[in-house]
Design an enzyme around this catalytic site. Structure first.
Site, PDB file in Angstrom:
ATOM      1  CB  CYS A 297     -35.714 -35.744  61.036  1.00 36.55           C
ATOM      2  SG  CYS A 297     -35.933 -37.171  62.386  1.00 36.55           S
TER       3      CYS A 297
ATOM      4  CB  CYS B 203     -37.062 -40.995  59.718  1.00 40.06           C
ATOM      5  SG  CYS B 203     -38.179 -39.737  60.784  1.00 40.06           S
TER       6      CYS B 203
ATOM      7  CG  ASP C 237     -28.097 -27.623  15.713  1.00 36.36           C
ATOM      8  OD1 ASP C 237     -28.595 -26.976  15.061  1.00 36.36           O
ATOM      9  OD2 ASP C 237     -26.852 -27.579  16.413  1.00 36.36           O
TER      10      ASP C 237
END
Length: 747
Positions: free
Chosen positions: A25, A22, A442
């Site tokens: 952890c 999980c 650009d």
């Protein structure tokens, strides 16, 4: 686990982590690694990988030992090799499936027996309670062992996780059942092991809860594991486009050669059905090339001698001989994989907030469960009811969905972008795209292809051949697209350009030098005037006429007088008009930022349909224009391709670089477009927005679910078995919602 520690390159180390169940952890491992001097770590639960910074050379073993002291396994991750994590994921999924199968096969008859015997007391037989206990024992011990193991590991290291809640719930439910059965058995005639009070006057000892809860949790983890693997597959699909060997053509013979041994300049042969192993130029043959996996373009491209091809694309219906121009990590495929890999490691700001929440959430929930159980006891409720409500709080509060809400969506979103030719460098780019309200383009090399050709030479004091030869010599040292067009035209007519003395490049303006002993200047009108050259009215009239058509002009002066006006023409990039139209439809303001004259820039701007045109912008002024827009309250995305765009790309809220641009531009950008079609910019914005929307939906669901469910459980309105099923479903829904991003379609 045996690990091999290769030499550490630089200060960043990647570790494959084993044993995480999980997000708590992941937080525990981060804290453990963070205790090393000067070390910072980020652990991604979704990808099961840790990125550790601040280590010295040879300190990889120290980091691995620190992870192992936290109760997990670790191995140094080899770039480009996901075999370890793939094996770990497959092993985890197989183990979960095996435990789930056993738990389900035993839980079904356990629940059936308790329900039937509860409703039909006459069918009860001596020892039926013991039979139910025997059915439950394998479920709450062997099948639930992953939860118990994680809990014991956490206790040793004074930490908690989601598994702590599941383990506590199973142990408390089963323990209470044994207590009720063997120590304090009920004497009421309707006594049974089941779901609560029945018409026969039965009481519950929750064996079914212990078994059913574990089964539902295993089912949720199993489907979550499969879904997470499918999410990771989206990213790994990029790496799967590569090949390990190439057919190298040498001395008229083909030899099978490991890809790592192919060098720039080698000629490789690709037959129909084969993938191009390098970035290069076709020297012989013709074929259709499927570039969809690399650029998102659905229509195969007809390719012949002189055309460029990129690694990872698929050759169809022909044989090609390709000269390798880029190999190894320099190929576009390798760069795509590196960008995608880096993106999945990094955490979004919202995920860091979620991590902080979950790190304190579990111990708080345990405290709340104890308070709830005590409150019910103090209020006069039976012990079984108090324990049931406490267990329901433990189970329903499991924030697994919260830990998965952000990383799974990011992983799928970044992977899907890679498949569409949009490389998103990290979650910060996704977050920035959600705020963008202005897109600045650009012109040369971005809105246009940047592949200019010389279309006209108007002369005044010399002939066309002399003007072209002089201009070609001056521009030979420049890499600007205009210079390239002039040099190509001169080279095609005269061959190698003549020598230049005292050459000076004027950034964004042109160049000057001595050619054949004569002082020459080529570039914009402003450059000529700055050097004392007078631009006569008849010259200005020619310039205005050429620029009115959208062409770009440069002036050539020789010995202080205008000698010629050279006209170069560019073409719009495919999809440029549609891209601008779609961006405006999304409510975004579009701006063209160009170094060309007002007339030329306005002509291109009108053709593509931008909202605003800003012309005569020098390279070092582009970032300033972006800053001014931001100062006005706009969130700006800058789309560019060259060195002169790098500062603006880095300054903008979101920098988007086209892959044909320079390495500097791509390093400065947050998103890289690898498709020729400029509509990929729209894909980048839309996919980013959809990913952010998915993350928000996931978080709303995860937070809302816990906020709403905990009071229900505390009030005794939620059976622990239902709580377990709902919690497992919550995680599955979050991952499934994230996987919907895989269906995002290209523009």
């Amino acid at each position: 686990m045996t690990t091999t520690t290769p030499p550490l390159v630089g200060e960043r180390l990647e570790l494959d982590i084993g044993g995480m169940t999980c997000s708590a952890c992941a937080n525990a491992i981060e804290r453990k690694l963070g205790k090393l001097d000067g070390v910072t770590a980020s652990v991604n639960f979704a990808t099961e990988r840790a990125t550790v910074s601040g280590l010295g050379p040879g300190d990889a073993s120290t980091a691995i030992a620190q992870v192992e002291r936290a109760g997990y396994t670790a191995a140094v991750h080899t770039p480009g090799d996901d075999a370890w994590s793939a094996r770990a994921a497959e092993t985890r999924t197989t183990t979960l499936r095996r435990r789930l199968t056993v738990a389900a096969l035993l839980t079904i008859p356990l629940c059936d027996v308790t329900i039937i015997l509860a409703l039909v007391p006459a069918w009860r037989f001596p020892g039926w309670q013991a039979l139910c206990v025997l059915l439950a024992v394998p479920i709450v011990t062997w099948a639930a062992w992953p939860f118990h193991r994680a809990t014991l590991r956490g206790l040793r290291h004074r930490s908690t996780s989601m598994d702590t809640l599941v383990s506590l719930g199973a142990v408390v439910s089963f323990g209470w059942a044994l207590w009720t059965l063997f120590v304090d058995p009920a004497t009421t005639p309707g006594y049974w092991l089941g779901f609560g009070t029945t018409p026969a006057g039965a009481d519950s000892i929750y064996l079914d809860v212990a078994a059913g809860m574990v089964t539902f949790q295993l089912a949720g983890r199993y489907f979550e594991s499969r879904s997470r693997r499918r999410a990771a597959d989206v990213l790994e699909a990029i790496g799967d486009l590569g090949v390990t060997e190439a057919q190298v053509l040498a001395d008229g013979e083909e030899r099978t050669t490991p890809l790592g041994a192919v060098r720039v300049g080698d000629h490789v042969v690709v037959r129909p059905g084969g993938r191009v192993p390098v970035d290069g130029t076709v020297t012989d043959g013709a074929a259709s090339v499927d570039t969809s996996a690399m650029t998102g373009e659905s229509v195969p491209v007809d390719t012949a001698a002189g055309d460029r091809v990129i690694g990872g694309t698929l050759v169809q219906g022909g044989r090609l001989v390709i000269r390798a121009d880029a190999v190894g990590t320099r190929t576009r495929l390798a760069q795509m994989a590196a960008v995608a890999d880096d993106a999945q490691r990094r955490k979004a700001a919202v995920q860091r907030t979620v991590d902080r929440v979950t790190s304190v959430f579990v111990p708080v929930v345990i405290g709340v469960a104890v308070v709830v159980a005590a409150g019910w006891l103090i209020g006069g409720a039976p012990v079984g009811t108090a324990i049931a409500n406490g267990v329901a709080v433990l189970i329903i509060a499991c924030p697994c969905a919260l830990g998965l809400a952000t990383p799974t969506a990011l992983m799928v979103g970044v992977g899907r972008g890679g498949q569409l030719g949009v490389l998103i460098k990290g979650p910060d780019a996704l977050e920035a795209s959600g705020r963008v309200d202005t897109v600045v383009f650009d012109k040369t090399g971005t809105l246009t292809t940047g592949r200019m050709t010389l279309t006209a030479i108007d002369t005044f004091s010399t002939d066309a051949d002399t003007a072209l030869a002089t201009a070609g010599a001056l521009e030979a040292a420049s890499e600007h697209p205009i210079a390239t067009a002039v040099t190509a035209a001169a080279g095609g007519r005269f061959g190698t350009p003549g020598p230049v003395e005292d050459f000076v490049a004027h950034a964004g303006l042109g160049a000057s030098g001595s050619v054949g002993g004569r002082r020459c200047v080529i570039g914009r009108r402003a450059l000529l005037e700055d050097t004392g050259v007078v631009v006569a009215a008849r010259v200005a009239a020619v310039v205005a006429e050429r620029e009115a058509s959208g062409a770009t002009v440069v002036l050539l002066a020789v010995d202080g007088a205008v000698a010629a006006v050279l006209t170069v023409q560019d073409t719009l990039r495919p999809g440029a008009v549609e891209a601008v139209t779609q961006l405006r439809a999304l409510g975004l303001r579009t701006v063209l930022l160009s170094g060309d004259s007002e007339t030329t820039a306005a002509a291109v701007g009108a053709e593509v349909g931008v909202d605003e045109v800003i012309a005569r912008v020098l390279p070092d002024e582009k970032a300033g224009h972006v800053e001014r827009m931001q100062a006005d309250g706009h969130h700006v995305a800058m789309v560019g391709d060259g060195v002169n765009d790098s500062a603006a790309l880095a300054t903008a809220t979101l920098g988007i670089a086209v892959v044909q641009g320079t390495d500097i531009a791509m390093k400065a950008a947050d998103v890289i477009i690898v498709r020729e079609d400029l509509r990929a910019v729209v894909d980048a914005v839309q996919l980013s927005r959809r990913t952010l929307r998915t993350i928000r939906v996931n978080l709303v669901w995860a937070f809302g679910y816990n906020i709403a469910a905990i009071p229900l459980a505390a009030a005794g309105l939620l059976n622990p078995l239902i709580a377990a099923a709902a919690m497992a479903l919550s995680s599955t829904l979050v991952v499934s919602n994230s996987l919907r991003l895989r269906s995002y379609g290209r523009s």
